[in-house]
Design an enzyme around this catalytic site. Structure first.
Site, PDB file in Angstrom:
ATOM      1  NE  ARG A  32       0.183   1.258   3.430  1.00  0.00           N
ATOM      2  CZ  ARG A  32       1.133   2.115   3.711  1.00  0.00           C
ATOM      3  NH1 ARG A  32       2.389   1.703   3.834  1.00  0.00           N
ATOM      4  NH2 ARG A  32       0.892   3.391   3.866  1.00  0.00           N
ATOM      5  N   GLY A  33       0.282   2.405  -0.019  1.00  0.00           N
ATOM      6  CA  GLY A  33       1.072   3.633  -0.143  1.00  0.00           C
ATOM      7  C   GLY A  33       1.169   3.982  -1.624  1.00  0.00           C
ATOM      8  NE  ARG A  43      -6.121   0.721  -1.690  1.00  0.00           N
ATOM      9  CZ  ARG A  43      -5.445   1.250  -0.659  1.00  0.00           C
ATOM     10  NH1 ARG A  43      -4.155   1.038  -0.534  1.00  0.00           N
ATOM     11  NH2 ARG A  43      -6.056   2.004   0.228  1.00  0.00           N
ATOM     12  CD  GLN A  98      -3.086   2.606   6.890  1.00  0.00           C
ATOM     13  OE1 GLN A  98      -3.684   2.917   7.914  1.00  0.00           O
ATOM     14  NE2 GLN A  98      -3.697   2.483   5.735  1.00  0.00           N
ATOM     15  CG  ASP A 128      -3.084   8.014  -1.390  1.00  0.00           C
ATOM     16  OD1 ASP A 128      -2.769   8.415  -0.251  1.00  0.00           O
ATOM     17  OD2 ASP A 128      -2.946   6.841  -1.770  1.00  0.00           O
ATOM     18  CE  LYS A 176      -5.060   5.517   4.631  1.00  0.00           C
ATOM     19  NZ  LYS A 176      -6.056   4.794   3.815  1.00  0.00           N
TER      20      LYS A 176
HETATM   21  O1  MRU Z   1      -4.497   3.060   2.307  1.00  0.00           O
HETATM   22  P1  MRU Z   1      -3.018   3.285   2.195  1.00  0.00           P
HETATM   23  O2  MRU Z   1      -2.237   2.691   3.319  1.00  0.00           O
HETATM   24  O3  MRU Z   1      -2.474   2.887   0.834  1.00  0.00           O
HETATM   25  O4  MRU Z   1      -2.880   4.851   2.303  1.00  0.00           O
HETATM   26  C1  MRU Z   1      -1.613   5.420   2.193  1.00  0.00           C
HETATM   27  C2  MRU Z   1      -1.579   6.863   2.436  1.00  0.00           C
HETATM   28  O5  MRU Z   1      -2.581   7.514   2.649  1.00  0.00           O
HETATM   29  C3  MRU Z   1      -0.243   7.505   2.314  1.00  0.00           C
HETATM   30  O6  MRU Z   1      -0.139   8.594   3.176  1.00  0.00           O
HETATM   31  C4  MRU Z   1      -0.062   7.986   0.871  1.00  0.00           C
HETATM   32  O7  MRU Z   1      -0.272   6.930  -0.020  1.00  0.00           O
HETATM   33  C5  MRU Z   1       1.273   8.555   0.635  1.00  0.00           C
HETATM   34  S1  MRU Z   1       2.531   7.323   0.689  1.00  0.00           S
HETATM   35  C6  MRU Z   1       3.985   8.123   0.466  1.00  0.00           C
END
Ligand code: MRU
Length: 351
Positions: free
Chosen positions: A48-49, A87, A201, A242, A253
């Site tokens: 993820r990320g 996603r 997370q 994102d 997030k």
């Molecule tokens: O749902 P996730 O864990 O994929 O969400 C991730 C985030 O919101 C991160 O802050 C974002 O992707 C930036 S990662 C450098």
């Protein structure tokens, strides 16, 4: 400077992903051998990320080419468009898929087959790792310069949300990469880690990375930000993104938008740190961002144990938008965007 944490390995023509669903107490690798397994690994959050989702998708393309050396161009495009839907919110996934479709189409039209394209994409994926590291380091340096110009010369207390470290990005983090770099420059007093309900997370992944980095940190619940900022216990906040709209509105997030509002109220500088692959210049504002709605059970239960009454239901939007007006600056590999206006954003991103 490269983190000790490696979320992804390519070995013997196979992709291995560190299973982030079971960190920090178990470190296990998931083997991915085809594009469908890659889709599920992204959707089910083995990885993820935003940057890592995009990076994993490039390896998904590599696996498709490995298994389908005689495929038509149409089949290639169809499978990549399927991977794109794993996603919805992180634009990095679309960004990499779009590039791979353009590149693959040009290659196939010119050669009439895929001979040589697999090797080309393997090399491209490996080169991306080097580029990501260079970009993240550039962002970290910009952030240090910015804070040096804005804050007193002493170690700082910084806050972050979700996980934006190597686990989310590959070689080094974005917001957490900044914090790592500040730590190397003896500029960290403490990191406030927002636990990041419901998927945890922060408490699971950011804390795991900070332990490995040896940086002092306290985990706080989401609701503690008003308490901390109201008592001058936070010098600056760094978050990832994102998807960043052309006016600077930034999806990240869930809880990030709330944090930005509280930060503005207390005059705490709030920075979004993200590579240009996280920008979506096709949209005007955060209103156009597709926010992923996830399984309500992520809220109702914790590690498989039902916390809520059996009769209760839940609503689980996974991201929210920090409005441009509440962001002090956006830091990308090309520099600092501040104040956050469309003009400034386009000037920096298009340079
Ligand atoms: O749902 P996730 O864990 O994929 O969400 C991730 C985030 O919101 C991160 O802050 C974002 O992707 C930036 S990662 C450098």
């Amino acid at each position: 400077m490269k983190s000790d944490v490696t979320p992804l390995k390519w070995d013997n023509e196979t992709l291995y992903l560190l299973d982030q669903r079971i960190l920090p107490h178990q470190e296990e690798w998931v083997t991915v051998t085809n594009v469908e397994e890659c889709f599920h690994a992204i959707r089910d959050m083995v990885v993820r990320g935003a940057p890592l989702i995009g990076f994993t998708a490039i390896w998904g393309v590599v696996l498709y080419l490995k298994n389908n050396s005689n495929a038509s161009l149409d089949s290639y495009i169809e499978r990549l468009n399927y991977l794109r839907t794993a996603r919805p919110t992180a634009v990095n996934l679309e960004f990499e898929i779009d590039k791979a479709i353009i590149r693959g189409s040009e290659f196939h039209k010119m050669n009439g087959n895929w001979n040589g394209f697999y090797d080309e994409m393997v090399q491209f994926a490996k080169d991306q790792m080097t580029k990501l590291l260079e970009d993240n380091l550039a962002m970290a340096k910009t952030a240090l310069d910015e804070l040096n110009g804005r804050l007193e010369d002493r170690p700082w207390n910084v806050m972050t949300i979700c996980n934006t470290g190597a686990l989310a990005c590959g070689p080094m983090g974005t917001a957490l990469g900044v914090i790592e770099y500040l730590g190397e420059n003896k500029k960290i007093e403490k990191v406030w880690v927002s636990e990041t309900r419901p998927y945890m997370q922060g408490i699971r992944l950011t804390a795991y990375e900070l332990v490995k980095l040896g940086l002092p940190h306290d985990i706080v619940v989401e609701g503690a930000s008003n308490y901390l900022m109201g008592r001058n216990m936070v010098d600056a906040i760094f978050t990832g993104a994102d998807r960043i709209a052309s006016n600077g509105d930034s999806a990240n997030k869930i809880g990030t938008g709330t944090l930005s509002i509280i930060a503005k109220y207390f005059n705490v500088p709030f920075y979004v740190v993200a590579p240009t692959s996280s920008f979506d210049l096709n949209i005007n504002s955060g209103d156009e961002i597709d926010i992923e709605l996830r399984d309500p059970n992520e809220i109702l239960s914790v590690q498989g144990i039902r916390i809520a009454p059996n009769e209760s239901t839940a609503f689980n939007p996974s991201f929210d938008v920090a409005l441009a007006e509440n962001i002090t600056g956006i830091i990308c590999e090309k520099g600092l965007i501040s104040p956050v206006t469309k003009e400034n954003l386009l000037r920096v991103v298009n340079q």
